[in-house]
Structures are given as structure tokens and as C-alpha cells.
Design an enzyme around this catalytic site. Structure first.
Site, PDB file in Angstrom:
ATOM      1  N   HIS A   1       0.814  -1.224   0.000  1.00 57.24           N
ATOM      2  CA  HIS A   1       0.000   0.000   0.000  1.00 57.24           C
ATOM      3  C   HIS A   1       0.844   1.268   0.000  1.00 57.24           C
ATOM      4  CE1 HIS A   1      -3.999  -1.511  -0.124  1.00 57.24           C
ATOM      5  NE2 HIS A   1      -3.836  -2.279   0.926  1.00 57.24           N
TER       6      HIS A   1
ATOM      7  N   ASP B   1       0.719  -4.573   5.152  1.00 59.25           N
ATOM      8  CA  ASP B   1      -0.403  -5.446   4.799  1.00 59.25           C
ATOM      9  C   ASP B   1      -0.547  -5.504   3.283  1.00 59.25           C
ATOM     10  OD1 ASP B   1      -1.164  -2.687   4.894  1.00 59.25           O
ATOM     11  OD2 ASP B   1      -3.266  -3.256   4.729  1.00 59.25           O
ATOM     12  N   GLU B   2      -1.192  -6.570   2.818  1.00 52.76           N
ATOM     13  CA  GLU B   2      -1.562  -6.722   1.411  1.00 52.76           C
ATOM     14  C   GLU B   2      -0.407  -6.376   0.462  1.00 52.76           C
ATOM     15  OE1 GLU B   2      -5.204  -4.386   1.298  1.00 52.76           O
ATOM     16  OE2 GLU B   2      -6.378  -6.147   1.842  1.00 52.76           O
ATOM     17  N   VAL B   3       0.708  -7.065   0.659  1.00 50.78           N
ATOM     18  CA  VAL B   3       1.884  -6.847  -0.191  1.00 50.78           C
ATOM     19  C   VAL B   3       1.704  -7.687  -1.460  1.00 50.78           C
ATOM     20  CG1 VAL B   3       4.407  -6.804  -0.267  1.00 50.78           C
ATOM     21  CG2 VAL B   3       3.225  -6.530   1.928  1.00 50.78           C
TER      22      VAL B   3
END
Length: 484
Positions: free
Chosen positions: A96, A152-154
Site C-alpha cells: 500500500h 499489509d496486502e503486499v
């Protein structure tokens, strides 16, 4: 109704997501005062491009509106401190990072070219960039004790050429690639600020084995924050995950719930009950945690965008009833009639649902942004009316003003008057309410927020109405004789 014990000892922290609709300083201070009355212990502040980065990082600053000044950020911290609230900055350091990697000069630092959010973990320049971001943020928070490093959410991790080369060595995995970068960031923080508490989102670690976590180099140095924003959160699965982290050696853990911004990417008015249900599930999780595991607190997230490049979620004024209800649910262990009464009195509202809370009758200072919240609910109800949002499918438009008829100027004058009258009435009604909303936004948000909100929610409805009105007026002039 199930009755759980209240939320265990630990901070109740409200997430301020400033990557969309960043409030003006005055309103931000009003929110902090309101949060204090609700029982909030701290703020998790995600600045993104609203932070006044300097030097080579100045290009990260927002351009649609000016970022907060250094003095404003210091003042915000003073106001929070006066209310007994800890300020925890959230700085994304891996996934992100859209607000960084969208800039052409930063494109080379992406993991893969078409993923704007993920930093390449194999480039030294990327790590130096992250370190400088952290340095500037910490420098502007002189009393800082806790820092959230995101991660997060890599997405697409391991897909870049350099990462593939790294992974080609025997025994290496994408999980280790992730942990290697996080460990580097953590090492930098601990060297620069030895006593800093570090929080990290947990989702990239959920599938990892205990052995992988134990060999990560981050045990005892980071506190994972487990996030789940759904009303039907799987309690058993979440407790099992907590047990795994604890068995691996992670004794200090945070939870993250949601009071807005997690329903749909474009939601306008939040459902309080949906978010209360999420907190009821988290209470069940807290009741079942392993003995010895220390829950440091819960972050009530209020996402303003799903990511830097997505549309705006619900604006903060509309979510205050939901936030108050979620906090009272945590405090009481249930959303009891007593808890509901506290919420309605705290904000002087007739219902805990923003969509039916009624008009203000008392002190609007109890509910900062109340007038704007009411006017958005009012306007949103009109925008959602089928007769208005689907005017192009109206029987008269479809029957007497189809594309075929339009192109050949075959318009029934009597029916065209009816279409004109109806379209004009809807447009006038909408414009009246739009003016009220725009005026309310002017006091709370920068002009760019009002413009974006209007273009996202109002233009798609008013645009077709205006177009039909203009087109049928033009056609009518060719078919009806001019009045002498």
C-alpha cells in the site's frame, strides 16, 4: 443477546485515515474532543500524502489540497495529549505504498511495473526511502512511543526480477522475502529508537508456520495487529491464529475492527449494526485468548479509501454514531439498551443509525459535523431513488425519446413537456440539497474533497438528467412553432 465480558485491559484506539477527505484542523480537534467523551485512548494516524515531507521526499505531499503543516501536526498531538490520548503514526513500509510509487521518479522501486502498491524488497534505495520517511515522521512526533509500519496486502511479492533471483537460492521462500524486508525495517527502527514499540499488520503472516515465524528475526520486536472487519468474523479461526502467534513467541498482540469504510468501496452511509456485529465477534475472540497472551488494545479502523487510488468511503461525520456504538459495545460487552441510550445521549440523536438519526434539536457541538451528516443522508436518499437515478429508463423517455427518435427529431411535443417538467423538478430538488451539502463540507474539508464527492456521487445522477433536459428542449424547438 449474548453477553460477553467487556473488552479486556488495553487501549481503544481510533484510526484516522487521512488519505482521503482529510479534515481541516479545527474539525480534527472537534473530533478528538468527541472521541474523548466516547472513551477513546489513542489515535492511529495514517497520514500518507497529508504529511509535510521535506527534502527529496517533498514530492510525496498531496497536491489536490495542501498537506498539514508541521505546526498543525504538533498542535493536533497537543490536543490529543490534553485528552489523555496517545498518537500512533501509521507509515506504510512495504505494501500500500501507492502514494509513493505512483510518482514517475519512484516507478523503478516497484516490485513489478503494474503494481503501484508494493515496494521492491531487493533494492537498497527502497529501504533507504522507507527509513527516511520513518525518520521524518518520528522527528515530528517528539513524545512518540509506538509506531505502526503497515506491511499489509503486499501484492505481487516475489514476482519482480530481482525477487526471483533472490528466491532462486535454495531454501528461500516468498514468506522469508517478506520477513527479510520487515526485519530490515525493524532493525533500523530499533537502532534509531531502541525503546520504540512497533506494530505490524498480520495478514501476510497468517499462512506462515511457527518455525518460519520463529526464524524471522522479528519475534519480541514487533506486535502483530490482527484485522478482520466482517460482521460474521470467524471466532474459532481467529482464536486459532492467535494461538499460533502466541506459540511462536508473539506475546503482545493487537486487534483491529472497523466502524466505517469496510462495507463497500463506495458506501455513503454506514450501517451501525453491521459494525456493532463485528465488535461483538471480537469480544468473543477476546474471551477465548490463550492464557499469557497480552492483548495490547484494539484499533477501530475508519477507512477513508480502500487504497490511495480508490474512491471515497463514508465521510467521518456520518460514521460517528457507528463509532460511538462500537465503543459502547466494547465497554459493555454487548450492545444493550443501556449502551444504546448512552450513544443517543452522547450525540443527541434519536437513532444509532446515521440514516435515521433525525434532525438536531439540541447542542450540535455534541456531534461535530452533525449538519453535514444530516444533509448527506437527505441527499443520498434522493440520489438512490429509482425514479431519479434511472430517469433514462423512465417509461416516457424510453417510449417517446429513445436514441432512434432523438436522432430523427421525432418527438411528441405534449410528452416532451412532461419529460422536461419532471427532469427540471428533479434537478431543482437535487440542486437545493447539493448546495446544502457543499456548504457543510466547506467548513470541514478542503475544496478538493467536496469536488471529488460531488463528482463521484452527484454527477452520475444529475448528469443524465441535465443531458436529457437539454436534448429534449433542443428537439422540441424544432417541432413546436415559435410563439410570435
Amino acid at each position: 443477546m449474548d453477553i460477553n465480558p467487556p473488552w479486556p485491559k488495553g487501549k481503544k484506539v481510533v484510526h484516522l485515515d487521512l488519505k482521503g477527505a482529510p479534515p481541516k484542523l479545527d474539525y480534527l480537534c472537534q473530533l478528538i474532543e468527541c472521541f474523548s467523551r466516547m472513551g477513546v485512548d489513542g489515535l492511529l494516524v495514517e497520514y500518507e500524502d497529508m504529511f509535510p515531507y521535506e527534502g527529496e521526499l517533498k514530492l510525496l505531499q498531496a497536491t489536490a489540497q495542501r498537506p498539514y503543516s508541521r505546526d498543525e501536526i504538533i498542535f493536533m498531538q497537543k490536543v490529543a495529549k490534553s485528552k489523555g490520548m496517545e498518537v500512533i503514526p501509521l507509515v506504510q513500509t512495504f505494501g500500500h505504498m501507492e502514494f509513493v510509487l505512483k510518482h514517475p521518479s519512484m516507478w523503478s522501486l516497484r516490485e513489478v511495473s503494474n503494481c503501484v502498491g508494493t515496494l521492491n524488497p531487493c533494492k537498497e534505495e527502497g529501504l533507504k526511502l522507507v527509513m527516511e520517511m520513518l525518520r521524518q515522521v518520528v522527528a515530528l512526533h517528539p513524545d512518540l512511543k509506538t509506531l505502526h509500519i503497515g506491511a499489509d496486502e503486499v501484492y505481487m511479492l516475489g514476482e519482480g526480477e530481482l525477487s526471483k533471483q533472490w528466491l532462486a537460492s535454495p531454501g528461500r521462500s516468498v514468506e522469508q522475502l517478506f520477513l527479510s524486508h520487515v526485519a530490515s525495517v525493524v532493525n533500523y527502527i530499533k537502532e534509531a529508537w531502541p525503546h520504540m514499540t512497533i506494530i505490524v499488520w498480520d495478514d501476510m503472516m497468517r499462512g506462515m508456520s511457527q518455525d518460519t515465524l520463529k526464524a524471522s528475526g522479528i519475534l519480541g520486536r514487533v506486535q502483530p495487529m490482527l484485522w478482520d472487519y466482517t460482521p460474521n468474523l470467524d471466532v474459532e479461526k481467529t482464536v486459532s491464529l492467535l494461538e499460533k502467534y502466541y506459540s511462536a513467541g508473539m506475546q503482545h498482540i493487537w486487534a483491529a475492527s472497523s466502524f466505517k469504510g469496510s462495507t463497500r468501496v463506495y458506501t455513503n452511509v454506514p450501517s451501525t449494526q453491521r459494525h456493532v456485529d463485528n465488535h461483538l465477534q471480537w469480544l468473543k475472540v477476546a474471551q477465548s485468548v490463550p492464557s499469557g497472551l497480552n492483548i495490547m488494545g484494539i484499533a477501530l479502523t475508519g477507512w477513508q479509501r480502500y487504497d490511495h487510488l480508490s474512491v471515497l468511503c463514508e465521510l467521518m461525520p456520518l460514521a460517528l454514531p457507528s463509532l460511538a456504538a462500537c465503543l459502547q459495545t466494547l465497554i459493555h460487552g454487548q450492545f444493550s439498551p443501556e449502551a444504546q441510550k448512552i450513544v443517543t445521549e452522547l450525540l443527541d440523536i434519536s437513532s444509532v443509525e446515521a440514516g435515521s438519526m433525525g434532525s438536531a434539536t439540541g447542542d450540535v457541538r455534541l456531534f461535530p459535523g452533525r449538519r453535514l451528516a444530516e444533509s448527506i443522508v437527505d441527499l443520498d436518499s434522493l440520489l438512490c431513488l429509482e425514479d431519479i437515478k434511472s430517469f433514462e429508463k423512465n417509461m416516457y423517455v424510453r417510449g417517446w425519446f429513445s436514441p432512434y427518435q432523438k436522432s430523427r427529431r421525432m418527438v411528441n411535443p405534449l410528452i416532451s413537456v412532461q419529460i422536461q417538467s419532471q427532469a427540471s423538478m428533479y434537478l431543482d430538488l437535487l440542486q437545493e440539497k447539493v448546495n446544502v451539502v457543499r456548504e457543510g463540507m466547506r467548513h470541514i474539508y478542503p475544496d478538493s474533497t467536496a469536488q471529488e464527492w460531488m463528482e463521484e456521487h452527484v454527477s452520475p445522477v444529475m448528469g443524465p438528467l441535465k443531458r436529457i433536459l437539454d436534448e429534449i428542449t433542443e428537439c422540441s424547438m424544432e417541432i413546436v412553432p415559435a410563439q410570435r
